[in-house]
Enzyme design. Sequence first.
Site, PDB file in Angstrom:
ATOM      1  N   TYR A 143     -28.630 -32.107 -43.673  1.00 30.72           N
ATOM      2  CA  TYR A 143     -29.634 -31.805 -42.509  1.00 30.72           C
ATOM      3  C   TYR A 143     -31.204 -31.668 -43.208  1.00 30.72           C
ATOM      4  O   TYR A 143     -31.418 -31.036 -43.900  1.00 30.72           O
ATOM      5  CB  TYR A 143     -29.421 -30.383 -41.992  1.00 30.72           C
ATOM      6  CG  TYR A 143     -30.183 -30.118 -40.925  1.00 30.72           C
ATOM      7  CD1 TYR A 143     -30.239 -30.759 -39.722  1.00 30.72           C
ATOM      8  CD2 TYR A 143     -30.847 -28.831 -41.217  1.00 30.72           C
ATOM      9  CE1 TYR A 143     -30.918 -30.384 -38.772  1.00 30.72           C
ATOM     10  CE2 TYR A 143     -31.722 -28.611 -40.041  1.00 30.72           C
ATOM     11  CZ  TYR A 143     -31.933 -29.360 -38.816  1.00 30.72           C
ATOM     12  OH  TYR A 143     -32.591 -28.951 -37.687  1.00 30.72           O
ATOM     13  N   GLY A 182     -31.889 -30.588 -34.821  1.00 33.63           N
ATOM     14  CA  GLY A 182     -31.402 -29.803 -33.668  1.00 33.63           C
ATOM     15  C   GLY A 182     -30.374 -30.622 -33.183  1.00 33.63           C
ATOM     16  O   GLY A 182     -29.218 -30.826 -34.058  1.00 33.63           O
TER      17      GLY A 182
END
Length: 513
Positions: free
Chosen positions: A54, A61
């Site tokens: 990530y 998001g």
Amino acid sequence: MHTVVVGTSGTTADDVIAVAREGARIELSAEAVAALAAARGIVEALAAKPEPVYGVSTGFGALATRHISPELRAQLQRNIVRSHAAGMGPRVEREVVRALMFLRLKTVASGRTGVRPEVAQTMADILNAGITPVVHEYGSLGCSGDLAPLSHCALTLMGEGDAEGPDGIVKPAGELLAAHGIAPVELREKEGLALLNGTDGMLGMLVMALADLRRLYVTADITAALSLEALLGTDKVLAPELHAIRPHPGQAAAAANMSAVLKGSGLTGHFQEEEAPRVQDAYSVRCAPQVAGAGRDTLAHAGLVADRELASAVDNPVVLPDGRVESNGNFHGAPVAYVLDFLAIAAADLGSIAERRTDRLLDKNRSHGLPPFLADDAGVDSGLMIAQYTQAALVSEMKRLAVPASADSIPSSAMQEDHVSMGWSAARKLRTTVANLNRILAVELYAATRAIQLRRGLTPAPASQAAIEALRGAGVEGPGPDRFLAPDLEAADAFVRDGKLIAAVEPVTGPLA
């Protein structure tokens, strides 16, 4: 102008103030540069692996499920900055933007974000050049950090968007960088995200509000003492033994400050010598230390939260000391948002009690012998009648602003960010509250000093006399016929804001807490 050295272990409130308000220069420590390089090495190693990580090789998001191929990652970092720079409304003050930028640099320098050393150095160069990105009022929900405000700052780092130069003129950021010999940054993996994910805006405003409110709480003790004196009240309620049996430290400090100001007064203690003697003073006078003291204790708690946040490295994901890169929720602004709201409540109450004392000074039925509205020729003159109206309007606005922003939450990012702090909003309204409190205390100062001078034949305390003389020396006139009041009130506001009241009193009283 001194230099602030940014290391790996956070920063101090004094350093934030120095950079934001005084234009202090910034240097990165050798330790910070080494930590930046080490963390960057970890990020680059992860970026080379096929597994998605990530913020390094994924979207953001609600779009975090998409794996981004290496050739698109620079574009991804540019795009997150461009798309998130979506603020609207009036420009945010220069000192707020400088504090925000400096605090983001503080986290970047911790070595927990994976940003390259040259990116951190460019952030420092922009601050040192006096270039201030154009940041707008609206755009932050306080989670994931102050996204839109920080994005506008990152846009300047890329040489895009608008910024204000050291001369105060807004120009394209690329022109300003070129004029100062600063090369725009081309962001790489993780760097765009790392520049946006923090509580830096709300924290910077908290730090500056704390500095201003500490001054205003001392100011309020002085103006309360002057009002007590003007109303011929008793200072017996300030005795330390009374406050020792209710041991809130702020209360004791406020009472001690008031006692120091009133020492040697020829006006106090006349409350039982009048035609209608008082057994005790009204709450707005007698309970001044209790209200100001509770606010002081609130400041102490908020200062503790600010210090913890100043020592923090806030980003998502973060590079941990053992080399892991982990997602987290440390960007959530709740700890900062709560105290920002708490301070607004305490400040509103302090403004409210100051306004009540002013109203008492102007009412001939409660002022114990003072002329109506402190007018020279009541009826022909209105005196300070409308000055109190202005004060009341300011108090009313402060009460509205005391409604907590942090009690609200509006879900965003397709319900990925389904609980937000609204800390930026709490900080913005606190700035208005602080400015209003300054004005309210300036009106009380204006009224109380006039009232004391109208007590002819009675000698004020030496500290009170010093305050009166300093205020008159600043161009704020004393008793007399009606005149254009706005300039006097504006001058009194500046007198309080610049710390001149405290500076006038402390040579007599000694340092006030």
